[in-house]
Design a protein around this motif. Sequence first.
Motif, PDB file in Angstrom:
ATOM      1  N   GLU A  37       0.336  -0.850  -0.300  1.00  0.00           N
ATOM      2  CA  GLU A  37      -0.089  -0.203   0.124  1.00  0.00           C
ATOM      3  C   GLU A  37       1.077   1.210  -0.108  1.00  0.00           C
ATOM      4  O   GLU A  37       0.579   2.393  -0.141  1.00  0.00           O
ATOM      5  CB  GLU A  37      -1.076  -0.225   1.306  1.00  0.00           C
ATOM      6  CG  GLU A  37      -2.060  -0.239   1.582  1.00  0.00           C
ATOM      7  CD  GLU A  37      -2.991  -0.498  -0.359  1.00  0.00           C
ATOM      8  OE1 GLU A  37      -3.191   0.944  -0.319  1.00  0.00           O
ATOM      9  OE2 GLU A  37      -3.604  -1.324  -0.682  1.00  0.00           O
ATOM     10  N   GLN A  38       2.278   1.246   0.161  1.00  0.00           N
ATOM     11  CA  GLN A  38       2.793   2.039  -0.125  1.00  0.00           C
ATOM     12  C   GLN A  38       3.657   2.978  -0.905  1.00  0.00           C
ATOM     13  O   GLN A  38       3.575   3.838  -0.933  1.00  0.00           O
ATOM     14  CB  GLN A  38       4.538   1.586   1.172  1.00  0.00           C
ATOM     15  CG  GLN A  38       3.859   1.670   2.626  1.00  0.00           C
ATOM     16  CD  GLN A  38       5.575   0.613   3.308  1.00  0.00           C
ATOM     17  OE1 GLN A  38       6.432   0.273   2.854  1.00  0.00           O
ATOM     18  NE2 GLN A  38       5.601   1.078   4.514  1.00  0.00           N
ATOM     19  N   PHE A  39       2.922   1.762  -2.118  1.00  0.00           N
ATOM     20  CA  PHE A  39       2.815   2.071  -3.156  1.00  0.00           C
ATOM     21  C   PHE A  39       2.417   3.499  -4.364  1.00  0.00           C
ATOM     22  O   PHE A  39       2.520   3.996  -4.316  1.00  0.00           O
ATOM     23  CB  PHE A  39       3.512   1.167  -4.585  1.00  0.00           C
ATOM     24  CG  PHE A  39       4.647   0.101  -3.834  1.00  0.00           C
ATOM     25  CD1 PHE A  39       5.541   0.335  -3.189  1.00  0.00           C
ATOM     26  CD2 PHE A  39       4.517  -1.121  -4.793  1.00  0.00           C
ATOM     27  CE1 PHE A  39       6.430  -0.535  -3.015  1.00  0.00           C
ATOM     28  CE2 PHE A  39       6.254  -2.054  -5.316  1.00  0.00           C
ATOM     29  CZ  PHE A  39       6.976  -1.687  -4.101  1.00  0.00           C
ATOM     30  N   GLN A  86       4.186  11.123  -5.735  1.00  0.00           N
ATOM     31  CA  GLN A  86       4.777  12.467  -6.709  1.00  0.00           C
ATOM     32  C   GLN A  86       4.052  12.601  -7.409  1.00  0.00           C
ATOM     33  O   GLN A  86       4.015  13.680  -8.031  1.00  0.00           O
ATOM     34  CB  GLN A  86       4.673  10.813  -7.701  1.00  0.00           C
ATOM     35  CG  GLN A  86       6.492   9.659  -6.675  1.00  0.00           C
ATOM     36  CD  GLN A  86       7.564  10.595  -6.491  1.00  0.00           C
ATOM     37  OE1 GLN A  86       7.697  11.780  -7.613  1.00  0.00           O
ATOM     38  NE2 GLN A  86       8.002  11.111  -4.942  1.00  0.00           N
ATOM     39  N   ASP A  87       2.538  12.422  -7.850  1.00  0.00           N
ATOM     40  CA  ASP A  87       1.474  12.835  -8.080  1.00  0.00           C
ATOM     41  C   ASP A  87       1.527  14.232  -8.270  1.00  0.00           C
ATOM     42  O   ASP A  87       1.566  15.180  -8.577  1.00  0.00           O
ATOM     43  CB  ASP A  87      -0.404  12.778  -8.236  1.00  0.00           C
ATOM     44  CG  ASP A  87       0.445  11.582  -9.624  1.00  0.00           C
ATOM     45  OD1 ASP A  87      -0.807  10.488  -9.438  1.00  0.00           O
ATOM     46  OD2 ASP A  87       0.982  11.237  -9.847  1.00  0.00           O
ATOM     47  N   ALA A  88       1.544  14.746  -6.628  1.00  0.00           N
ATOM     48  CA  ALA A  88       1.354  15.939  -5.677  1.00  0.00           C
ATOM     49  C   ALA A  88       2.449  16.691  -5.900  1.00  0.00           C
ATOM     50  O   ALA A  88       2.178  17.801  -6.849  1.00  0.00           O
ATOM     51  CB  ALA A  88       1.069  15.899  -4.091  1.00  0.00           C
ATOM     52  N   LEU A  89       3.920  16.204  -6.198  1.00  0.00           N
ATOM     53  CA  LEU A  89       5.096  17.233  -6.793  1.00  0.00           C
ATOM     54  C   LEU A  89       4.962  17.657  -7.827  1.00  0.00           C
ATOM     55  O   LEU A  89       5.177  18.496  -8.172  1.00  0.00           O
ATOM     56  CB  LEU A  89       6.161  16.138  -6.322  1.00  0.00           C
ATOM     57  CG  LEU A  89       6.883  15.989  -4.636  1.00  0.00           C
ATOM     58  CD1 LEU A  89       7.651  14.818  -5.200  1.00  0.00           C
ATOM     59  CD2 LEU A  89       7.109  17.087  -4.077  1.00  0.00           C
TER      60      LEU A  89
END
Length: 105
Positions: free
Chosen positions: A86-88, A95-98
């Motif tokens: 689930e960490q993935f 990453q999407d937020a960044l």
Amino acid sequence: MLMRTQEQYYKDTLKNRTVLEREEVLQCTCPYVRCEWHGNCRACVALHRYHASHLPCCLQPLLREKITALAGICEMETTQKAKESEQFRDYVAEQDALLGKERQG
């Protein structure tokens, strides 16, 4: 599926009797030639049924072929895939937020 007629059943029985006259059909295909029951298929199958642990080696390729074909029809695989952590999913969101921030800035 249509059922066979008595005549068809009789013809199939005659064919099966002819098949069983061939020596190569009666030979044990199990790779465990040192097994006490090698060549005694009746006893081998009876023991495998009794213990219900797995199929005799001679039947495994046949069943594997059938299951693989069925799995293909169902768009499935016959081996269980490892599940991703689930960490993935959290990492993807981070990453999407960044990336979203970089695109805006």
